[in-house]
Design a protein around this motif. Structure first.
Motif, PDB file in Angstrom:
ATOM      1  N   THR A 158       0.792  -1.138  -0.019  1.00 46.79           N
ATOM      2  CA  THR A 158      -0.126   0.122  -0.001  1.00 46.79           C
ATOM      3  C   THR A 158       0.793   1.323  -0.071  1.00 46.79           C
ATOM      4  OG1 THR A 158      -0.034   0.235   2.482  1.00 46.79           O
ATOM      5  CG2 THR A 158      -1.701  -1.225   1.344  1.00 46.79           C
ATOM      6  N   ARG A 160       1.835   2.866   2.689  1.00 46.33           N
ATOM      7  CA  ARG A 160       1.330   3.674   3.984  1.00 46.33           C
ATOM      8  C   ARG A 160       2.488   3.467   4.823  1.00 46.33           C
ATOM      9  NH1 ARG A 160      -4.829   4.205   5.108  1.00 46.33           N
ATOM     10  NH2 ARG A 160      -4.615   5.930   6.361  1.00 46.33           N
ATOM     11  N   ASP A 225      -4.748  -5.931   6.516  1.00 43.18           N
ATOM     12  CA  ASP A 225      -5.345  -4.722   6.242  1.00 43.18           C
ATOM     13  C   ASP A 225      -5.281  -3.843   7.197  1.00 43.18           C
ATOM     14  OD1 ASP A 225      -6.170  -5.617   3.539  1.00 43.18           O
ATOM     15  OD2 ASP A 225      -8.060  -6.386   4.399  1.00 43.18           O
TER      16      ASP A 225
END
Length: 325
Positions: A158, A160, A225
């Motif tokens: 991701t 992030r 997640d």
């Protein structure tokens, strides 16, 4: 970084009697031989250059990154970052899915008094040579106030960015915004507790596992997640001042680094690694033991060697404290 008096009095550790020898053989372990690197506080396996590990000093060095060849332990490139001002306390380095290096100037020698810290982002160079590279600087604040931190992790899928703060009583995992802003303030929010005095952390290359380490132990978490579930305890090697960890480029090893001159980088197996990623907790072997206390010694250290380590650790810690003051 400033250590607590209790830590300096005895918790800081190491001597050759209590740790295995480190061979200069790449992912089998190596020694950082550059005399400039005396406080290696972060470690990241290169994506572009097999066998290369990026590292940096703690504070009092400058805006420098070092590319170390794991087959020889020698520095093959020194990167000078521009556009970042004067770093205060660089504690971590990670590589994102974009191939960029993320550098965490997130330590706080004042024990959590700075109202903001910084992240620097720059492209991993395609050619390994001494060079100057412009970095983007990001201002970071925490939603619940200033704190000290030494672990910065970029998720490999991701992109992030996450930070784990450093607290003797256990810390928290902080999540950054979906995309960092170079013009505004990036607020990191606590999303999970971590039962460890964290000095570094890393994501596995497949993004399914998060490993965090402390001075005397570590924890592997299953990643889902953005949610974490404790998976296994890590057998962190006893080191002079264990400050860093990264996965090898293929994800098969956890590579543990330490501060100090001629510091060793030591490999350990990854819990649950089956050759295709971190799929399930290890049922045995040397890489992980049954889930238990977080910052433990793993049971493999002999008491005699540990006693020697504690005595020498106290001497080393006091010397370091005097030098810093």
């Amino acid at each position: 970084m400033r250590r607590s008096p209790s830590f300096l009095a005895g918790a800081l550790l190491v001597v050759a009697l209590a740790a295995p020898a480190v061979a200069d053989s790449g992912d089998e372990g190596f020694t950082i031989k550059d005399p400039r690197i005396t406080e290696s506080s972060g470690l990241a396996a290169s994506h572009a250059h097999p066998g290369i590990y990026w590292t940096h000093n703690d504070s009092d060095d400058g805006a420098y990154l070092y590319a170390v060849d794991s087959s020889t332990g020698k520095t093959v490139a020194t990167i000078t970052m521009t556009g970042v001002g004067a770093p205060r306390d660089v504690e971590a380095i990670s590589i994102g899915p974009d191939g960029d290096l993320y550098v965490g100037d997130i330590g706080d020698n004042l024990g959590g008094k700075w109202s903001y810290v910084w992240i620097y982002k720059l492209p991993e160079p395609k050619v390994l040579k001494d060079q100057t590279i412009h970095a983007t600087q990001y201002v970071v604040k925490y939603a619940d106030g200033p704190r000290n931190a030494e672990a910065l992790m970029v998720h490999p899928k991701t992109g992030r960015v996450y930070i784990a703060d450093k607290d003797e009583d256990g810390g928290h995992l902080y999540e950054g915004p979906a995309q960092l802003s170079s013009t505004g303030t990036n607020v990191f929010k606590p999303v999970a507790t971590i039962d460890l005095w964290v000095t570094d952390g890393a994501f596995s290359p497949d993004g399914k596992q998060l490993a965090v380490r402390g001075y005397f132990g570590g924890i592997a978490y299953r990643w889902n997640d953005g949610k974490i579930k404790r998976q296994a305890r890590l057998n962190v090697p006893l080191q002079g001042q264990g400050e860093s960890v990264t996965y090898s480029a293929d994800g098969s090893k956890l590579m543990y680094g330490s501060e100090g001159s001629d510091s060793g980088v030591q490999p350990e197996s990854v819990p649950g690694y089956s050759g295709s990623g971190s799929e399930s907790p290890s049922k045995g072997g040397s890489s992980a033991s049954a889930d238990g206390g977080g910052d433990g010694l793993g049971g493999s250290v002999k008491f005699g060697a540990l006693a020697v380590a504690v005595v020498l650790g106290g001497v080393f810690g006091l010397r370091r404290l005097l030098r810093r003051n």
